[in-house]
Structure formats: C-alpha cells, structure tokens
Design a protein around this motif. Structure first.
Motif, short mmCIF file in Angstrom:
data_model
loop_
_atom_site.label_atom_id
_atom_site.label_comp_id
_atom_site.label_asym_id
_atom_site.label_seq_id
_atom_site.Cartn_x
_atom_site.Cartn_y
_atom_site.Cartn_z
N LYS A 555 18.50 41.03 10.77
CA LYS A 555 18.75 39.93 11.32
C LYS A 555 19.07 38.56 10.25
O LYS A 555 18.46 38.66 9.33
N PRO A 556 19.99 37.56 10.67
CA PRO A 556 20.05 36.72 9.70
C PRO A 556 19.03 35.87 9.54
O PRO A 556 18.33 35.71 10.25
N ALA A 557 18.87 35.14 8.17
CA ALA A 557 17.93 34.42 7.72
C ALA A 557 18.67 32.82 8.15
O ALA A 557 19.12 31.93 7.61
N GLU A 558 18.36 32.54 9.60
CA GLU A 558 18.91 31.35 10.19
C GLU A 558 18.14 30.06 9.92
O GLU A 558 18.71 29.24 9.73
N VAL A 560 15.83 28.68 6.91
CA VAL A 560 15.12 29.11 5.64
C VAL A 560 14.19 28.22 5.32
O VAL A 560 14.38 26.66 5.40
#
Length: 573
Positions: A555-558, A560
């Motif tokens: 999954k994306p690092a939405e 940080v």
C-alpha cells in the motif's frame, strides 16, 4: 500416449517445466465521447475502433481539437483535448468510441451527374458520418477534389492494363477486359484513372489514387469509397462516401465524375453537417461502452467531457462507466471527472457528488485543469487559457506510472504535463475533507508544480481504498485468467493441481522479485494452494478446480510521519 505396434526406436518430445504466465498490459486506455468526425462503431459489422499510439493518429481518424458545433453554438472539443493530454502525459495506447450528439446529421448527398439521371445511374457523394465544423470562408464541412488523369500510351500497352481500366480514344471510352474493342487506328490512346482528395477545416484528411470507373477495376470507386469499403483502413479514415449506381456504364460514370470539371479537376463542397441539437444521451454512452467490451487489452476507461453537459447526464455517465468497469472479467478501472466549477462543500459541491457513487472499480478527480488553448494561436476570438476535465491527463499519468514504475505503484505525486493552473485551488484543509471521502485532488504545490495528490478509489470498503491496490489485483486476475486457459478440460487430478500451483507460484515469485509484493521472502509475500484442502469431492464431481491465492500487496505511504523530539548533548541512544 502414442501407440507402439511395431518394434523400433521411438523419440518423443516432452516438457519438464510448468506453463508460464505472462503479465498483461495495464496502460491501454479507452475514451468515450463526441469527436469532430470519424467512425461510429456501434454495430458488430462496423470496423473495430483503431488503436491510436499518438495524437497524430487521433487527428487522422477523429479530427483535431477544433470546437464542435452543438445547436449552432461552439462547444469545446473535450475528448480531443483529453486525447492530447493523455499522450502528453505518457500514454501510449488509446481507443476512442465516438458518440454523436442529439439529432446529429451528415448532411444531404450531392448527385454528381448532370440532368436528372435514373436512380440506378446516379453517382452520389455524401459525408460518411456527422461533422459540424465548417471550412474557413465557406459553409462546407468537407471539400472533395476529384481529378481525372489521362496518361498517353499505345494500344498495345493499354491492353496490358488491369481489367476495368478505362481507355480514351478521341472522345470514345473503352474498357479493358470487356467485350469492348479498342479501335485506335493510329495506335494513340490514353489510360484514364482518378484520384480523390478530401479536406476538412483542419486541411487534407484522406486521399485515394489509382481509382477506376468500372466494377472490374481492382480499385473501383465503389469498392474503395463506397459505404462498405473493402479495406478497414478506408472505412476508418475516409470521411466521405461515393456511391456508384449499379446501372451506370463506365462512360456514364466518367461523365458524372468530370461534370463541371476544369482541366480534369472538379471540386465538390459537402454542406449541411451538424454535431447535433444537443448533447448525447446516457443510452448513447451505454452503447458505446458496450462496443469496447471486445477490446480485451483495455484496462482504463473514461468519458472526458461528459461532465460538462447539463444534469442528469454526468451522473448517469458516471454510473455507466462504473457498471462497465465492474462487468465480469472486464479487468478495468473507470476514471471519473467532476463537473466544472464545483466547490468543495457549498452546493453544488464535489462532496455531494461523491455521496451518490461508491465503487472499488472507479476513482474520482477534482478540480478541472487549466491549459493553454491550442486554438488561440489561429483564432484571436478564442481565450488564451481554457479549463478541461482532468481525466485525460490522469489516464496518461496512469500509463506513465505503469511503464516507469509498475502498476503496483500509486499513480500519485506525479506532475501534470501541460497544466498551467487549476480551475480552483484546493487548500490543505479542504483536502482533509475530500481525501477521506475518496476524492483525489489535483493541487498546485509551492515549488513542485501541479501534481496529482491523491490515490484513492471511491469505495467505502477499506480493503479497496487505494487505486494501485485495485489496479494491481486487476492485473493479477487478468494475467492468471489468460495465462491458465491451458488447464481447462485437463484431467482434474494431482498432476494438474501441482502444475497449476507451480505456474502461479512462478508468476508471483517474479512479482515479488520486481518489488510488487511485501515481504522479506516469497513465503511472506504470497501463497498458492491447490489441493484437497481447497476442493471437496463435490467440487471434483462437478468439474471444478479451485486454487487459493494470497498476496501481500504494497500500500502507498499516504501519510509520511517523522517524530522529532529534543535530546541533551550527552544523551546516548
């Protein structure tokens, strides 16, 4: 096993490896909407929409970015602008399903013969499909130039021409390969052939040469320019129809072609074309989307410009796109546009629009993008900047992201090529309202340009929150589907199960190596089960092979997050 009936040495070929699965393409896109001209492929007998690999291809088949004319008023050609944005942002493969506006018309045909010929002897020239744009300085949609060429030759050489070739002797016309006898007493004659050039407001769009006026000719006018050309290319690129009556002789066909010609050149203007008295209907979009189902390589669909029409059409088109993407074995995602000029919360708002849709097969983007108007350079009355729906650029970014990184990487934090501004700037606090709803914002970030700043689907299901997760699973499903067709009707036993397990495991191992799956080892990244634990005897009795596949998608690092605290100079740790 082959039969062995006589003593001998037999050499056979065998395989010691499992079948392989090749990953399917994920960056081919399809647009649905109105264009300046071009084929309308809605019937099974119609030619398949051509695959476009550049904007030059789009212009050749569907015209340029010139405004459409709806109900006598100019209307922005959003689909053409979206196609341009798609290729500018990295897209490489595009299909277009053209839709006509309400009551769109091709205009009345023109009879080329002089006088009042019988119906079976008429030569009629007409537009193939509706087109409303006008050639500068005229009321014509198309300018057709017909040229007769007369090549001086001898009787001996004339007789060697293909059957159906017209030969001119004095004022008499003879046809090679028929009962005609060429009576050239002085051995002097001319071979006749015809060429056609078609122009629209953008300039030349189609040209055909070496045409013949007799049905035996290999390039007979009716075969090349008729309603059902023998060549699919002619059917797709030629915007006019030249219908030759079945009762017209070769001499009559020639007389009709060069009627009013000067020095063998005749110019015919086709008028009366219209893009319609209104926009298309939701049923038109449904039909056009259905025509795309046969194109198995399409993985992204959008309808640029549909959101510019009056309600309730935009909402209906959104539902049609979602339904199309959700169709069984479609393996597609729909990219949705918001209507222009929406606010965040004040009605009509993008927030209220989102409340009407929910799907794990679609993503919504906001707001519209401001670009340089390509028509302003030649038309001073045009504004220098215009707003366009974002789906064209976003689909191009999907394709660019897939090629440069992979479908498993979120198509976000990517610059929008060609964007000069946004129709409405979205502030950080406003995105805090929109992002949890699954509305992907396009934002102008200080020092970083205009970027896609969201990667969510419009689904309320948290398992399918992210666009890249949805698209990656579509990729896996389509690849496994198409790569394991060999297993159908094989004996459903241990050997087949082991082969299927190995085939799928090898494919997923390559995915893990490429960085698409989470985990420090293949065991952490995926599992494949196909044995007695996944199938009951009832499954086997009913011909079912069930393979259970699990993958650890990334999954994306939405968000940080850096946690920073104070420390003393002598502190350790």
């Amino acid at each position: 096993m082959p039969e062995y009936l006589a003593p001998a040495v037999f050499v056979e070929e065998t395989s010691f490896r499992a079948k392989s699965i090749e990953g399917v393409g994920t960056s081919t896109c399809a647009f649905v909407g109105m264009t300046a001209r071009g084929p309308v492929s809605l019937e099974p007998s119609d030619p398949t929409p051509p695959l476009l690999t550049s904007f030059a291809d789009y212009e050749r088949y569907y015209g340029g970015v010139d405004d459409l004319t709806i109900a006598g008023n100019p209307a922005r050609n959003y689909l053409a602008l979206a196609a341009q944005a798609f290729f500018n942002n990295g897209g490489g493969r595009l299909y277009v399903a053209r839709i006509l506006g309400a009551a769109a018309a091709a205009g009345a045909g023109i009879v080329l013969n002089s006088g009042s010929p019988a119906a079976a002897k008429k030569l009629t020239l007409s537009a193939r499909t509706a087109a409303g744009a006008k050639i500068a300085g005229s009321d014509a949609n198309f300018r057709v130039t017909i040229v007769e060429s007369a090549l001086p030759t001898t009787k001996k050489l004339a007789l060697k021409q293909p059957a159906g070739t017209l030969v001119l002797v004095g004022t008499d016309v003879f046809v090679v390969g028929t009962t005609d006898v060429i009576a050239a007493t002085d051995d002097a004659c001319s071979i006749l052939s015809y060429s056609v050039l078609v122009e629209d407001p953008t300039g030349p769009v189609y040209e055909a040469g070496g045409l013949g006026a007799h049905s035996k000719h290999p390039r007979f006018l009716n075969a090349v320019l008729g309603a059902k050309p023998a060549s699919a290319s002619d059917a797709l690129t030629n915007p006019i129809i030249l219908d030759v009556g079945t009762g017209a002789s070769a001499a009559e066909v020639r007389a009709a072609l060069i009627n009013t010609a000067t020095n063998g050149v005749r110019v015919v203007l086709l008028t009366g074309g219209s893009d319609g008295t209104g926009g298309p209907s939701s049923a038109d979009y449904e039909t056009a989307l259905d025509s795309l189902l046969a194109l198995e390589d399409v993985s992204i669909v959008a309808a640029p410009g549909a959101s510019s029409f009056a309600a309730p059409l935009p909402a209906a088109v959104n539902q049609s796109l979602i339904g199309h993407a959700e169709a069984r074995r479609a393996y597609r995602i729909a990219v949705l546009d918001t209507p222009p000029g929406l606010e965040v919360t004040a009605d009509p708002s993008v927030k209220s629009l989102k409340s009407l849709i929910d799907s794990k097969y679609a993503a919504l983007y906001y707001p519209w993008i401001t670009i340089a108007n390509p028509l302003a350079a030649t038309d001073p009355s045009q504004p220098s900047l215009i707003d366009v729906p974002p789906s064209g650029a976003v689909c191009g970014i999907y394709a660019r992201n897939d090629v440069q990184r992979g479908v498993w990487k979120a198509p976000a934090n990517e610059t929008v090529t060609g964007a000069l501004a946004l129709q409405r700037d979205v502030r950080f606090g406003e995105q805090e309202v929109l992002n949890p709803l699954g509305i992907n914002c396009i934002r102008a970030l200080s020092g970083r340009g205009i970027r896609v700043w969201g990667a969510r689907t419009i689904s309320s299901d948290p398992e399918w929150k992210y666009v890249n997760i949805r698209r990656y699973f579509l990729y896996l499903e389509a690849s496994i589907d198409r790569g394991t067709q060999w297993a159908v009707f094989e004996p459903n036993g241990e050997a087949l199960w082991a082969n299927v397990r190995t085939t799928v495991s090898d494919f997923l191992y390559n995915e893990w190596v490429s960085g698409a799956l989470l985990g420090t080892s293949p065991k952490e990244a995926f599992f494949v089960r196909c044995d007695r634990t996944t199938m009951t005897q009832n499954d086997l009795d009913n011909g079912r092979l069930i393979c259970l596949v699990g993958v650890a998608a990334i999954k994306p690092a939405e968000f940080v997050i850096f946690r920073i605290g104070q420390k003393t100079a002598d502190a350790r740790g």
